[in-house]
Structures are given as C-alpha cells and as structure tokens.
Design a protein around this motif. Structure first.
Motif, PDB file in Angstrom:
ATOM      1  N   GLU A 182       0.865  -1.171   0.000  1.00  0.00           N
ATOM      2  CA  GLU A 182       0.000   0.000   0.000  1.00  0.00           C
ATOM      3  C   GLU A 182       0.908   1.229   0.000  1.00  0.00           C
TER       4      GLU A 182
ATOM      5  N   THR B  49     -10.738   0.767   6.448  1.00  0.00           N
ATOM      6  CA  THR B  49      -9.852   1.907   6.690  1.00  0.00           C
ATOM      7  C   THR B  49      -8.653   1.512   7.546  1.00  0.00           C
TER       8      THR B  49
ATOM      9  N   GLN C  69      -7.397   7.746   7.055  1.00  0.00           N
ATOM     10  CA  GLN C  69      -8.225   7.251   5.947  1.00  0.00           C
ATOM     11  C   GLN C  69      -9.707   7.406   6.280  1.00  0.00           C
TER      12      GLN C  69
ATOM     13  N   GLN D 298     -10.571  12.378   4.417  1.00  0.00           N
ATOM     14  CA  GLN D 298      -9.668  11.982   3.334  1.00  0.00           C
ATOM     15  C   GLN D 298     -10.413  11.280   2.191  1.00  0.00           C
TER      16      GLN D 298
ATOM     17  N   TYR E  15     -11.998   8.621   2.483  1.00  0.00           N
ATOM     18  CA  TYR E  15     -11.745   7.198   2.737  1.00  0.00           C
ATOM     19  C   TYR E  15     -10.591   6.658   1.897  1.00  0.00           C
ATOM     20  N   LYS E  16      -9.688   7.553   1.496  1.00  0.00           N
ATOM     21  CA  LYS E  16      -8.466   7.163   0.799  1.00  0.00           C
ATOM     22  C   LYS E  16      -7.288   7.397   1.746  1.00  0.00           C
TER      23      LYS E  16
ATOM     24  N   SER F  83      -4.108   8.695   3.385  1.00  0.00           N
ATOM     25  CA  SER F  83      -3.312   9.898   3.170  1.00  0.00           C
ATOM     26  C   SER F  83      -2.230   9.972   4.245  1.00  0.00           C
TER      27      SER F  83
ATOM     28  N   ALA G 200      -2.326   9.439  -8.395  1.00  0.00           N
ATOM     29  CA  ALA G 200      -3.353   8.395  -8.416  1.00  0.00           C
ATOM     30  C   ALA G 200      -2.827   7.065  -8.935  1.00  0.00           C
TER      31      ALA G 200
ATOM     32  N   HIS H 104      -1.999   4.403  -6.408  1.00  0.00           N
ATOM     33  CA  HIS H 104      -3.078   3.799  -5.620  1.00  0.00           C
ATOM     34  C   HIS H 104      -3.740   2.695  -6.450  1.00  0.00           C
TER      35      HIS H 104
ATOM     36  N   GLY I 213      -4.958  -0.191  -5.404  1.00  0.00           N
ATOM     37  CA  GLY I 213      -6.056  -0.865  -4.723  1.00  0.00           C
ATOM     38  C   GLY I 213      -5.653  -2.174  -4.081  1.00  0.00           C
TER      39      GLY I 213
END
Length: 465
Positions: free
Chosen positions: A178, A340, A356, A360, A362-363, A365, A413, A416, A418
C-alpha cells in the motif's frame, strides 16, 4: 475457462465462456520443469481468487483445484470465470477441479503442482500447510497461518519441514504494497525528516496501527458472499489473530526493515483485549444467504443476535519499542467508505501519520507533523531536500503544506492500485523468491515473531474474566 470436476472416479466436464479455449492454451504453453504450476486447496476465502486476478508469465494457465463440493468452491470458480471473461485484460486460467471429501488426500497423491495456494478455513489451514510441505510442495498462504498457540507450535514445525524439503512457506502480506505505508516507511528511514524512533510507553505507544473492516462489502465490483463458518472464531479465528497479522507485520517491516526479530528475546507481551460485534439474523442472511444460523454458531447467539469476537487490541514491546495494534469489524461501511487504516509512527523530529477517514474521502493519506520545539525553518528545508530523492524514486510525489508544522504527501493516483491488486504484487514477489531459490534471511524468523505475538495475545485476552 474450462474446468473439470472429478468425483467418485467420474469425470464431469463443465465448459464456461472464455476468450480462448483451454485446448488452444495448452498447445501454446509448453510445460518445463521450471514452470510454476498452481494448486488451490479448499478455497473458502475470496483471497484465493485474488491471487489469480492477474496472470504471470512463469505460471501455467492450468490450475489444479481440490476442495469439497459446495458454495465455497462455486464462489471461487465464479470469480475466476469473471477474471477470464472481463473485457479489460482477461486472464486465461484453466481450472481443473477435483471435488470430493478426500480432496486433501487426492491433492497429495496427484502432486500436480509445485505451489499450493490456501485461503479459507483458518482452523484447517495450519494442518493443510504441514501436510503440503511434507509432500515437498511450496506454499503461498493467506493470513493467518496460525490462529491459536497450538497451531503456532505446528507452524514452527512447518518451517522446519520447509527447510528440510527445500521448499518455501510464505504468507500473503498485501499491506506492504500500500503506497501510503511504503512512503511512511521511506520517510521514517530519513534521519533529517524523522529523527530517531521514540520508545514510547504502554499508555503512549510509539507505533500505533488500527484497522477497521466490514462484514458486508464488495469484491471485484460485486457484493461479497461470505461462508457461514467465517463467523465462527473456532474456524476463522478471533479478530485478534486474523487482521492483526498484517498490522504486527507492518510494525516489524517498517521499524526494523530487513532485521531479524527473535521472538524469544525481542518481544515482550504487555496486554491484549477482545470484544464482539453484534449481527442480526437479517444481516447474517444478507451476507451469507442463509435464513438460519448453523449449529456451530449457537454458542455465540443471544436473543437471536450473533456475537462475533472479531475485535481486539494488542499492546507489546518489540526491541524496546512500545507498539499497539487493533482491529475493529463493523457490519458495513458508511456511504462512500470502505475498510480503513490508521497508523502513527513517532520520531524525535516528526510523527508520520496515515489517516483514511471521511475527511480523506476514505483514501489513505500520509501526513508529516513536526514535533514541538524544533526549528521549523531548518526542518522544512531538510524535508524539501529529502523530497528531491523521494521524487526521484517515486516520480510525481510532492508536499502540500497545511500548517506551519504539518505537510501532506500528495501521492499521484497511479500509485493507488487498490487492495485487490496487491495480491498480484505479493505473488509476483514470491515467484521471484522461487526463482532465486530462497527467501530473505529475515522473513522466516519474522513470520514466526508475528504469529507469536498474535497467538500469545489471544491467550492473554481469553484469560481475562
């Protein structure tokens, strides 16, 4: 995809749509002694399918699946078929399935593959691993590989067997991939940014990692159907020995990179707790499809409400550093949300914090918060200089200054990818280890260390009245 079901000496061929027929694939793919041939054993968890969400050049498209007949097997095959039939970069897996009660014995007797993937009933997993390694087959296992102190003892034997047989046992630690966690680790290794690692205390740990998960969620764009046994801690394991495996792993991986952790002398257990999440009969039906609770869950039901010991926290010291990890399971996530993660690492110059939440979007940071009392002018200069090297290694990374002492790392991006994509990254890394013929020297002792922490924590928590 074409898959075959063997049962009671009867061959049943079930054809499914795919971009190419398996016969065409077989003509193109030439088996060599070095080719990786996957076995999937009793795939009761969707993580088994996520290993195959992408293909790998060194891995045969033929995958041998051994499992009892039932919904778990069908759900797994449905996911593989979805990967094979998607429009964007479809996979070409050919699932060759044996379905029968003697699936484990059949797998061992057939010896069709050289890497067994296991993700499912955790109460059975350690024994699966033990027998597979004893047969000279490598194992790539979903976490956790042990859910109690008895299985931890078996796991220790497993690593001895792997060494004797010249094969590998490796667990799937997706959270190392991650990007916000990777950057937290990178920054913690820069003295001008982080300073030195604080020791903390039990009341104020120097490293904290918290994870919030949800029973009802979507996977690969579809609502996840969970098996009923998932809610039985005797089969799935308490939350304190399940998701916390990732968190304990990250404490080791970030704070002591590539260092061997000897759990006999480097770990001191301090405290642990466990508590339940309540689930109504209607919620249970929504997530499992079952109108009734099975008999093995009756022990956890009060007034028709299921109480699952899915939550827990662990307080411990690792090489003198106070750490705390915790996991919470809710039924489902808020609108726009998902699972999260929160993490803080406390250094003498800065705290590195991953948030998260709703703020944010729910991303995850990452924030850099300079500690009180340091010269902020000098610190900001050092931070900006450090970012030059960071941006060279990770193009596009930059800082966003929020206050005089707080910065947010802006992560492009494209980094990220996933959670689901991390399974492919872990698998590719494992395949590289197979090619090299060995794991890094620190991996095995550190796997033992983290399962010591989780299983000892369960003993402490269960010992409380």
């Amino acid at each position: 995809m074409k898959y075959y079901i063997f049962a009671a000496s009867i061959l049943l061929c079930v054809s499914c749509s795919s971009k190419k027929e398996s016969s065409e694939t077989a003509e193109v793919a030439k088996e060599t002694s070095s080719q990786v041939r996957l076995i999937t054993l009793d795939p009761g968890h969707f993580h088994a399918a996520l290993v195959q969400k992408t293909g790998y050049p060194q891995v045969s498209n033929d995958v041998y699946v051994y499992a009892p007949q039932g919904d778990d097997l069908q759900e797994h095959l449905n996911k593989i078929e979805a990967y094979n039939s998607r429009e964007d970069n479809p996979t070409q897996w050919n699932e060759i399935v044996y379905a029968g009660e003697d699936y484990l014995q059949k797998m061992l007797a057939d010896a069709k593959g050289n890497v067994m993937v296991t993700a499912g009933n955790n109460g059975k997993k350690t024994a699966y691993i033990h027998q597979t390694l004893s047969a000279g087959i490598n194992v790539l296992a979903d976490k956790p590989m042990a859910i109690d102190k008895e299985n931890f003892e078996v796991l220790k034997e497993c690593f001895d067997i792997a060494q004797q047989k010249g094969v590998m046992l490796y667990d799937i630690m997706t959270e190392r991939y991650e990007i916000s966690t990777m950057m937290q680790k990178e920054l913690s290794l820069i003295p001008s940014v982080y300073g030195t690692q604080l020791s903390g205390s039990q009341k104020d740990p120097a490293v904290v990692k918290e994870s919030v998960h949800h029973f009802f969620k979507t996977v690969s764009g579809k609502p996840l159907k969970r098996p009923m046994w998932f809610f039985d801690v005797e089969q799935e394991g308490d939350g304190i020995v399940d998701v916390t495996t990732h968190l304990v792993d990250l404490v080791q991986w970030e704070c002591f990179p590539e260092q061997i952790i000897d759990y006999h002398k480097d770990i001191e257990m301090l405290d642990a707790n466990r508590w339940t999440t309540a689930m109504s009969a209607a919620q249970f039906k929504e997530v499992t499809g079952s109108d009734v609770f099975p008999p093995y869950l009756q022990k956890d039901i009060t007034n028709n409400v299921l109480n699952v010991y899915s939550n827990g926290d662990i307080h411990y010291k690792i090489k003198g550093i106070h750490a705390k990890v915790s996991v919470v399971w809710n039924y489902t996530f808020p609108k726009g949300g998902g699972d999260t993660h929160y993490s803080i690492m406390k250094g003498s110059k800065a705290n590195l914090i991953i948030r998260q939440g709703a703020e944010q979007g729910y991303k995850p940071s990452l924030y850099i918060e300079a500690v009180k009392g340091i010269d902020l002018t000098v610190y900001e200069k050092d931070l900006q200089e450090a970012m030059v090297n960071i941006a060279d290694k990770y193009p596009g990374m930059k800082l966003n200054k929020l206050t005089s002492s707080t910065w947010q790392l802006e992560i492009p991006a494209n980094y990220h990818v996933g959670h689901e994509a991390h399974f492919g990254q872990v698998t590719a890394n494992f395949l590289q280890y197979l090619q090299e013929g060995k794991l890094p020297s620190w991996e095995v002792p550190n796997m033992l260390a983290k399962y010591y922490v989780t299983t000892q924590a369960l003993e402490i928590a269960k010992g409380k009245k």
